[in-house]
Design a protein around this motif. Structure first.
Motif, PDB file in Angstrom:
ATOM      1  N   PHE A  18       0.838  -1.190   0.000  1.00 38.72           N
ATOM      2  CA  PHE A  18       0.000   0.000   0.000  1.00 38.72           C
ATOM      3  C   PHE A  18       0.877   1.245   0.000  1.00 38.72           C
ATOM      4  O   PHE A  18       2.101   1.171   0.200  1.00 38.72           O
ATOM      5  CB  PHE A  18      -0.946   0.013   1.211  1.00 38.72           C
ATOM      6  CG  PHE A  18      -0.258  -0.046   2.548  1.00 38.72           C
ATOM      7  CD1 PHE A  18       0.121   1.117   3.214  1.00 38.72           C
ATOM      8  CD2 PHE A  18       0.009  -1.273   3.159  1.00 38.72           C
ATOM      9  CE1 PHE A  18       0.748   1.063   4.451  1.00 38.72           C
ATOM     10  CE2 PHE A  18       0.630  -1.341   4.393  1.00 38.72           C
ATOM     11  CZ  PHE A  18       1.004  -0.177   5.039  1.00 38.72           C
ATOM     12  N   ALA A  19       0.261   2.372  -0.221  1.00 39.42           N
ATOM     13  CA  ALA A  19       0.930   3.667  -0.088  1.00 39.42           C
ATOM     14  C   ALA A  19       0.154   4.465   0.950  1.00 39.42           C
ATOM     15  O   ALA A  19      -1.081   4.428   0.984  1.00 39.42           O
ATOM     16  CB  ALA A  19       0.968   4.409  -1.413  1.00 39.42           C
ATOM     17  N   LEU A  62      -2.174  10.185  -6.017  1.00 34.84           N
ATOM     18  CA  LEU A  62      -0.753  10.187  -5.667  1.00 34.84           C
ATOM     19  C   LEU A  62      -0.340   8.855  -5.051  1.00 34.84           C
ATOM     20  O   LEU A  62       0.755   8.347  -5.320  1.00 34.84           O
ATOM     21  CB  LEU A  62      -0.453  11.329  -4.688  1.00 34.84           C
ATOM     22  CG  LEU A  62      -0.409  12.742  -5.264  1.00 34.84           C
ATOM     23  CD1 LEU A  62      -0.241  13.756  -4.132  1.00 34.84           C
ATOM     24  CD2 LEU A  62       0.731  12.875  -6.267  1.00 34.84           C
ATOM     25  N   CYS A  63      -1.208   8.300  -4.214  1.00 37.94           N
ATOM     26  CA  CYS A  63      -0.912   7.005  -3.611  1.00 37.94           C
ATOM     27  C   CYS A  63      -0.833   5.921  -4.694  1.00 37.94           C
ATOM     28  O   CYS A  63       0.064   5.062  -4.667  1.00 37.94           O
ATOM     29  CB  CYS A  63      -1.982   6.640  -2.576  1.00 37.94           C
ATOM     30  SG  CYS A  63      -1.898   7.592  -1.041  1.00 37.94           S
ATOM     31  N   ALA A  64      -1.767   5.952  -5.640  1.00 38.29           N
ATOM     32  CA  ALA A  64      -1.753   4.971  -6.723  1.00 38.29           C
ATOM     33  C   ALA A  64      -0.468   5.097  -7.546  1.00 38.29           C
ATOM     34  O   ALA A  64       0.140   4.088  -7.940  1.00 38.29           O
ATOM     35  CB  ALA A  64      -2.984   5.167  -7.607  1.00 38.29           C
ATOM     36  N   ASP A  69       5.399   3.537  -9.123  1.00 35.78           N
ATOM     37  CA  ASP A  69       6.808   3.887  -9.357  1.00 35.78           C
ATOM     38  C   ASP A  69       7.701   3.692  -8.137  1.00 35.78           C
ATOM     39  O   ASP A  69       8.927   3.794  -8.227  1.00 35.78           O
ATOM     40  CB  ASP A  69       6.936   5.322  -9.884  1.00 35.78           C
ATOM     41  CG  ASP A  69       6.417   6.391  -8.914  1.00 35.78           C
ATOM     42  OD1 ASP A  69       6.379   6.141  -7.696  1.00 35.78           O
ATOM     43  OD2 ASP A  69       6.051   7.486  -9.393  1.00 35.78           O
ATOM     44  N   GLY A  70       7.084   3.411  -6.963  1.00 37.96           N
ATOM     45  CA  GLY A  70       7.881   3.146  -5.769  1.00 37.96           C
ATOM     46  C   GLY A  70       8.579   4.351  -5.194  1.00 37.96           C
ATOM     47  O   GLY A  70       9.479   4.213  -4.352  1.00 37.96           O
TER      48      GLY A  70
END
Length: 386
Positions: A18-19, A62-64, A69-70
């Motif tokens: 997750f982010a 932004l989280c997605a 891209d990590g």
């Protein structure tokens, strides 16, 4: 991110990637303070909030992107004058948000797991991350314990970790969440941070403390309603009464603890601190006077007592006769609660809770329509696990 520690800890236990987006700084009026978080997993499931709705959609994206891209990134969101439909905070504030991907092989994953487990279990600790500095330092994490020990790393020198641990320890002792600058020299030569960032680095320190205590004296129906509200506000709630027939689990199923003891005796022996809230609902002199003599001598956040104005006047007279000084009496909130016209136990509990929140946050208790003051005050306190 400690406001959603339980959910994120479960995600980690399930092996999810997750982010997490965390508010790291606030300027002006903004709905949520530093530490508020929104997390998104690979399935698109979202938990938490960073703005109460103003920028949630943009932060979700932004989280997605971070999951793809990590990359860890810090973004600023503010009020847009030119385009009413642009992404921004319509309340006029500015917030900085750090978005961190928590991937399966991320070096910081184990540190985040330990930090979230501690917060979910009510253990104190501080999580440190770099929010401004060399790009290679973004994404590191350091977990600092109250005894000064720490685990993990920020990706720079050992001196940077030691300096960060010292700064985080000071904020943890104060129960505060916020940013702090570390001088360039502390970054050390190992990562070249000192030369890449002449101004040093800026750290975000997120403190987690056990929930504050609310102790409710008097096992009455008003107490049952106050227990529910206290739990909703994040307190660890204890009910104390000397009468075993009333102080029962059946009557107070949501209380964390039920104590059968004389209130003043229990209060003398139980731990309290500067965040503790004491609510005296017995309005019986044989309980109230000895209890309030003890309570008003403790460095707690709030002492309130239920009763009519006549009851309060009689109680104050008895306390003076018992040796309580005017300075101590001035700390007593009695009759307890804000004037909401409350009648039912639930309404009365809401009235009491409103005064506790106003006292904690420095509010006036007057309608916002008439106050003319900012809704969100500077220097807001962030709840620790709160």
């Amino acid at each position: 991110m400690f406001d959603i520690a339980g959910e994120l800890h479960r995600w980690l236990a399930e092996g999810r990637e997750f982010a997490v987006a965390t508010v790291v700084a606030v300027s002006g009026s903004a709905p949520r303070g530093p530490g508020a978080a929104l997390a998104v997993d690979r399935a698109g499931t979202a938990v938490g909030s960073v703005s109460g709705g103003c920028v949630e959609g943009a932060v979700y994206e932004l989280c997605a992107r971070a999951l793809e891209d990590g990359e860890t990134r810090v973004e600023r969101f503010g009020y847009s004058d030119e385009d009413a439909f642009a992404v921004g905070l319509t309340c006029g504030g500015v917030i900085d948000i750090m978005v961190t991907p928590v991937l399966a092989r991320a070096p910081s994953r184990d540190v985040l797991r330990a930090a979230l487990a501690a917060a979910d279990g009510g253990e104190p600790g501080a999580l440190v991350r770099v929010v401004e500095g060399p790009p290679d330092l973004l994404g590191g994490a350091l977990l600092v314990r109250p005894d000064g020990s720490y685990r993990g790393g920020l990706g720079g020198s050992a001196e940077l970790d030691r300096s960060a641990a010292g700064e985080a320890g000071a904020l943890l002792d104060a129960g505060r969440t916020g940013t702090v600058a570390v001088a360039a020299g502390a970054a050390g030569a190992e990562s070249g941070a000192g030369s890449l960032c002449p101004g040093g680095v800026r750290l975000f320190v997120e403190s987690s403390l056990p929930p504050p205590r609310m102790i409710v004296f008097g096992a009455i129906d008003f107490a049952a309603a106050l227990v529910r509200v206290g739990k909703f506000l994040g307190y660890r709630v204890t009910v104390c009464d000397a009468r075993p027939v009333f102080a029962t689990r059946a009557r107070f199923p949501e209380a964390d603890e039920i104590v059968v003891d004389w209130p003043h005796r229990y209060l003398r022996g139980t731990p309290t601190d500067a965040r503790t809230v004491l609510c005296v609902l017995t309005h019986d002199a044989k309980f109230d006077v000895p209890l309030l003599r003890v309570a008003l001598g403790l460095p707690v956040a709030f002492v309130g007592a239920m009763g009519s104005r006549r009851t309060h006047a009689d109680r104050a007279l008895r306390l003076r006769e018992a040796g309580v000084g005017e300075r101590e009496l001035a700390r007593l909130r009695s009759p307890i609660g804000l004037d909401l016209g409350a009648r039912t136990p639930e309404e009365t509990a809401l009235s009491i809770a409103a005064e506790i929140v106003a006292s904690r946050r420095g509010g006036t208790g007057v309608p916002l329509t008439d106050s003319g003051t900012p809704i969100h005050r500077d220097g807001r306190e962030t709840p620790a696990a709160a």
